[in-house]
Motif scaffolding. Structure first.
Motif, PDB file in Angstrom:
ATOM      1  N   GLN A   1      -6.040  -3.254   4.318  1.00  0.00           N
ATOM      2  CA  GLN A   1      -6.818  -2.172   3.726  1.00  0.00           C
ATOM      3  C   GLN A   1      -8.291  -2.393   4.044  1.00  0.00           C
ATOM      4  O   GLN A   1      -8.796  -3.517   3.956  1.00  0.00           O
ATOM      5  N   LYS A   2      -8.949  -1.289   4.412  1.00  0.00           N
ATOM      6  CA  LYS A   2     -10.373  -1.374   4.725  1.00  0.00           C
ATOM      7  C   LYS A   2     -11.114  -1.685   3.418  1.00  0.00           C
ATOM      8  O   LYS A   2     -10.938  -0.956   2.427  1.00  0.00           O
TER       9      LYS A   2
ATOM     10  N   GLY B   1     -13.258  -1.669   0.268  1.00  0.00           N
ATOM     11  CA  GLY B   1     -14.005  -0.610  -0.398  1.00  0.00           C
ATOM     12  C   GLY B   1     -13.457   0.781  -0.156  1.00  0.00           C
ATOM     13  O   GLY B   1     -14.128   1.777  -0.454  1.00  0.00           O
ATOM     14  N   SER B   2     -12.244   0.900   0.383  1.00  0.00           N
ATOM     15  CA  SER B   2     -11.685   2.227   0.623  1.00  0.00           C
ATOM     16  C   SER B   2     -10.175   2.109   0.552  1.00  0.00           C
ATOM     17  O   SER B   2      -9.641   0.998   0.527  1.00  0.00           O
ATOM     18  N   ASP B   3      -9.469   3.253   0.485  1.00  0.00           N
ATOM     19  CA  ASP B   3      -8.008   3.108   0.525  1.00  0.00           C
ATOM     20  C   ASP B   3      -7.473   3.418   1.916  1.00  0.00           C
ATOM     21  O   ASP B   3      -6.285   3.618   2.102  1.00  0.00           O
ATOM     22  N   ARG B   4      -8.360   3.466   2.886  1.00  0.00           N
ATOM     23  CA  ARG B   4      -7.888   3.630   4.272  1.00  0.00           C
ATOM     24  C   ARG B   4      -7.359   2.299   4.792  1.00  0.00           C
ATOM     25  O   ARG B   4      -7.712   1.244   4.311  1.00  0.00           O
TER      26      ARG B   4
ATOM     27  N   LYS C   1      -0.858  10.419  -1.713  1.00  0.00           N
ATOM     28  CA  LYS C   1      -1.806  10.272  -2.830  1.00  0.00           C
ATOM     29  C   LYS C   1      -2.607  11.559  -3.060  1.00  0.00           C
ATOM     30  O   LYS C   1      -3.839  11.554  -3.167  1.00  0.00           O
TER      31      LYS C   1
ATOM     32  N   TYR D   1       0.848  -1.197   0.000  1.00  0.00           N
ATOM     33  CA  TYR D   1       0.000   0.000   0.000  1.00  0.00           C
ATOM     34  C   TYR D   1       0.879   1.241   0.000  1.00  0.00           C
ATOM     35  O   TYR D   1       1.811   1.336   0.810  1.00  0.00           O
TER      36      TYR D   1
ATOM     37  N   ASN E   1       0.329   4.044   1.138  1.00  0.00           N
ATOM     38  CA  ASN E   1       0.230   4.850   2.361  1.00  0.00           C
ATOM     39  C   ASN E   1       0.827   4.152   3.576  1.00  0.00           C
ATOM     40  O   ASN E   1       0.492   4.465   4.707  1.00  0.00           O
TER      41      ASN E   1
ATOM     42  N   ASP F   1      -5.074   6.898   7.593  1.00  0.00           N
ATOM     43  CA  ASP F   1      -4.779   7.304   6.207  1.00  0.00           C
ATOM     44  C   ASP F   1      -3.314   7.057   5.891  1.00  0.00           C
ATOM     45  O   ASP F   1      -2.911   6.982   4.742  1.00  0.00           O
TER      46      ASP F   1
ATOM     47  N   GLU G   1      -8.207   2.860  12.440  1.00  0.00           N
ATOM     48  CA  GLU G   1      -8.196   3.224  11.021  1.00  0.00           C
ATOM     49  C   GLU G   1      -7.163   4.317  10.784  1.00  0.00           C
ATOM     50  O   GLU G   1      -6.940   5.188  11.638  1.00  0.00           O
TER      51      GLU G   1
END
Lengths: 706, 141
Positions: free
Chosen positions: A513-514, A516-519, A426, A400, A402, A538, A536
């Motif tokens: 990674q969560k 459905g999200s990029d968190r 990002k 990832y 992040n 970022d 959680e």
């Protein structure tokens, strides 16, 4: 002639041995598990022992005085101290002998502490073992011979390997004391990792502001010969006169005029502006920023000379750039330099960088250059690199974008970094940020079991620096212990705690990674509350630890320095000789010896330069006295030893048909003695007869009566 | 003379290089690690100094085991002395068998100056092994 003298010396009648044995209590270190009185009384019964005494601390001043008095009064002419390891106090007691007028090689140590009293608790067994050790030492002592030590002149120059903060400070101190320093750095600029930092903990000094003036000092110092973009290839010789070969890699841009030494590349940067390649990941920014093929790694580089990347530049890799080829460029440069044409007139025959370069300093034919140096001492300051974060795949570094490591975040925070000091992941600022401490370090799985000593403090600093930029950031630091051990560290930690940073005890076990999200979600166990957590984020920052820099193995091979289990360089003594090494005249400074922060690195650099200056200032060094000899009478000239000597120190005398030892080259390993079939090759202080006598004494109780 | 195997205490003559294994033995002491008191070390500068006759003489004198220690491959203080020691000792081991000495009585180990724990472990293992083998056939005391 020298040999004849040697022979004559041997024939001098050596006085009958009168041995003094001094058994040390070492406080309670030996006394508690060895019967000192029994060992002393037993010593007195051994051949030629005329004095046997015991004392609380023989190495103390009064202890040494007892020995000196016995020597001066003519009672003894050989000294044995039964105490600690010769690796600790042999030099001390050799000094005692010299002070009392006895040849220091008549001293011998019986190691009954490190190798006896400390490693077993049974008093009876230890006492017997101590007696055996003393008996073997007495047997050896009876056969010792005097040896004269050779003193050599020290070349008043030093080599410093590594141009980070440690190497720079070591070089500056020695140069300012008036001696020549050759500072070798493998990258195009000095500065090291410190220049990659934004601020320093705990004072929040701007790293570049305090470092770059010192870089300029190094670059301008008349006594410093700065060899950047260069690597040490070979180290030979010994203390006082090391011979060193340094490979200067071609920059393809002329830094200085080879004759006058005047600066040629002015660092104007037009070549970089014109370079057709613009998107090469910049190593200085750890690949987060981009640079051209003709580049300066950072604006404050010293020397301010550009470098053309030979692996990227299309002229150097493909022989062509635009319409210009290597051939046409060579021809055109010749004509430009002779004044026949202007670059404008031949612009199709040359690449853009050459066309724009005012001082005409680009040379695609530049080759490696070997510089040979003679130096008296060497300071190794090869520094550190970041532990590979991929060793813990559960943290998903590289998976990832992040997930960053600490040094990468440092580049984002730094004003000279790829984002000019903005934390942007990002394209946007992160709100929820999680630091994972001890990434790589203190971990048996990664193989780095030690604490890296800087990560706690740098993460605390990072948390503060992010808060400065993103006021509403939610920051969590996941730790196992916070080690705020240094001056003003605890106070800094306290202050940052007050800034609303969430310190949670319990390292993360996984990052994912969560859906459905990029968190990201960081999962682990809070060891204070004894319950699992999921946070959680970022941005996840791995507080990666430090390891010895890439290429350290090559330094080990060249210098023969020892490494500790963690692969950092091993100092000669962990407490008392922290910058000396097993090799006389070679010192270590900074993170190559173990992870440390900036003040500790600077302190060690100054210590190493001071240790070096003892040699440079006195101009004298003792040479290895314990070297090999070949007996003219016994040598049959079979030449077996010649091929095995690692230093080619054995020479065949064609006239006498025997081998001779070149004393200037011999380092005293004794390999020749270990291989000689006729017993002719032998080593001073470790003669066959001395070793046989020790074996005989150790096995006295076992052997059949002869 | 010890007859019962439980009572038998072997005597080990150890010859080590100054830079690595001797330093490892010192570190074992400084770290207060424990290992049986059966070994006595002689120090030479390099394992390549150890002439095979030193080992043979130790056995001839009745030593139950001989321990040789040097630096790890590529870490020799004198470039490659440890490789030479390795070759000599492997050849010697074959000869020992012909003399009626179990080759296990000769042990070669590399312990770096940082490996005190390894040294203590090696000496513990070797002492146990020699207790298992019993007294050397050449021992008379």
């Amino acid at each position: 002639m020298a040999e004849e003298k040697e022979e004559a010396k041997k024939e001098e009648p050596v006085e009958e041995p009168k041995i003094g044995v001094y058994v040390c209590h070492c406080g309670i270190n030996i006394k508690n598990t060895v019967d000192i009185d029994a060992v002393r009384d037993y010593s007195a019964t051994l051949p030629n022992v005329v004095i046997a005494k015991d004392y609380m601390y023989v190495c103390s001043d009064p202890g040494q005085e007892i020995i000196k008095a016995d020597i001066r009064e003519g009672k003894i002419n050989r000294v044995i101290v039964a105490a600690c390891s010769p690796r600790l106090h042999e030099p001390t007691f050799r000094g005692t002998c010299i002070a009392a007028g006895l040849n220091p090689f008549f001293f011998e140590m019986a190691n009954i502490r490190e190798q006896c009293s400390w490693v077993w608790e049974d008093r009876a067994a230890n006492t017997e073992k101590s007696k055996d050790i003393v008996r073997a030492t007495v047997a050896r002592s009876n056969l010792l011979e005097p040896i004269e030590e050779k003193i050599v002149d020290v070349v008043p120059e030093t080599l410093v390997i590594g141009g980070g903060i440690s190497g720079m400070y070591a070089a500056l101190d020695i140069a300012s004391a008036g001696y020549k320093v050759h500072l070798v750095e493998r990258l195009p600029s000095i500065g090291g990792h410190m220049l990659q930092f934004d601020k320093t903990f705990p004072t929040l000094d701007c790293a570049a502001c305090i470092l770059t003036p010192r870089m300029v000092d190094v670059g301008k110092h008349p006594n410093i010969n700065l060899l950047t973009y260069s690597e040490v290839e070979e180290v030979g010789g010994s203390v006082g006169n090391f011979t060193v070969k340094v490979r200067r890699k071609p920059r393809y841009i002329v830094e200085k005029d080879p004759v006058t030494g005047a600066i040629v590349c002015t660092g104007c940067g037009l070549c970089a502006t014109e370079c057709r390649l613009k998107k090469i990941p910049n190593e200085f920014d750890l690949g987060l920023g981009l640079r051209p093929a003709a580049y300066l790694p950072m604006p404050q580089a010293v020397p301010a000379c550009y470098t053309i990347d030979p692996e990227k530049c299309i002229m150097l890799t493909k022989g062509k750039c635009g319409k210009a080829t290597l051939e046409s460029t060579r021809e055109a440069i010749k004509r430009i330099k002779s004044g026949e044409v202007t670059p404008e007139q031949v612009k199709d025959e040359i690449p853009l960088c050459v066309a724009t370069c005012g001082p005409n300093c680009i040379d695609f034919d530049m080759k490696d250059e070997i510089v040979e140096l003679n130096v008296g001492t060497i300071i190794v300051a090869t520094g550190t690199d970041v532990i590979d974060p991929n060793l813990q795949p559960e943290y998903k570094y590289g998976v990832y974008p992040n997930v960053l490591h600490g040094l990468e975040l440092e580049r984002l925070l730094a004003p000279n970094g790829p984002t000019q000091g903005k934390v942007i992941i990002k394209g946007k600022e992160p709100r929820d940020i999680v630091f994972v401490q001890c990434a790589g370090s203190r971990n048996k799985q990664t193989g780095y079991e030690y604490c890296s000593r800087v990560c706690c403090m740098y993460s605390i600093k990072h948390a503060h620096l992010i808060k400065e930029r993103i006021h509403d950031a939610n920051i969590s630091i996941l730790y196992q212990d916070i080690r705020a051990y240094g001056k003003a560290f605890e106070e800094f930690y306290d202050r940052i705690k007050g800034e609303g940073i969430n310190f949670r005890r319990g390292l993360a076990s996984e990052v994912y990674q969560k859906p459905g999200s990029d968190r990201l979600v960081v999962r682990g166990e809070d060891t204070m509350l004894g319950e699992p957590y999921e946070i959680e984020a970022d941005l996840v920052v791995l507080a990666t630890g430090l390891r010895p820099a890439d290429g350290v193995e090559k330094v080990v091979e060249m210098t023969k320095l020892a490494q500790s289990a963690d692969k950092f360089f091993l100092e000669a003594h962990p407490k008392l000789r922290p910058v000396d090494t097993a090799v006389d005249g070679i010192f270590v400074a900074g993170c190559c010896q173990g992870p440390k922060d900036i003040p500790d690195s600077v302190a060690q650099a100054k210590a190493a330069s001071s240790a070096s200056l003892i040699y440079l200032g006195t101009g004298k060094a003792k040479l290895e006295a314990i070297i090999s000899e070949v007996s003219e009478d016994l040598c049959t000239g079979c030449r077996t030893c010649e091929a095995l000597c690692p230093y080619d120190a054995l020479e065949f005398d064609a006239e006498k048909k025997i081998m001779k030892v070149n004393e200037a080259i011999c380092k005293g390993c004794g390999c020749c003695g270990g291989t000689c079939p006729s017993g002719a090759a032998s080593m001073r202080h470790f003669r066959d007869l001395q070793i046989y006598a020790q074996i005989e004494a150790l096995t006295e109780a076992l052997a059949p009566p002869s | 003379m010890a007859t019962e195997k439980e009572e038998f205490e072997p005597l080990i003559v150890g010859i080590t290089c100054n830079w690595c294994t001797y330093a490892a033995a010192d570190l074992a002491g400084t770290s207060r690690l424990k290992y049986p008191p059966n070994i006595r070390l002689l120090r030479v500068m390099c394992s390549s100094r150890i002439h095979p006759s030193f080992i043979l003489y130790s056995f001839a004198r009745g030593a139950d085991g001989v321990f040789i220690g040097g630096c790890h491959p590529r870490e020799c203080h004198y470039i490659d002395g440890n490789y030479k020691a390795l070759r000599r000792i492997e050849l010697l081991r074959r000869m020992l068998e012909q003399f009626g000495i179990e080759p296990e009585r000769l042990r070669l180990e590399w312990c770096s100056a940082a490996e005190g724990a390894k040294y203590a472990q090696v000496v513990t293992d070797f002492t146990a092994k020699l207790k298992e083998l019993g007294p050397s056939p050449l021992r008379s005391g």
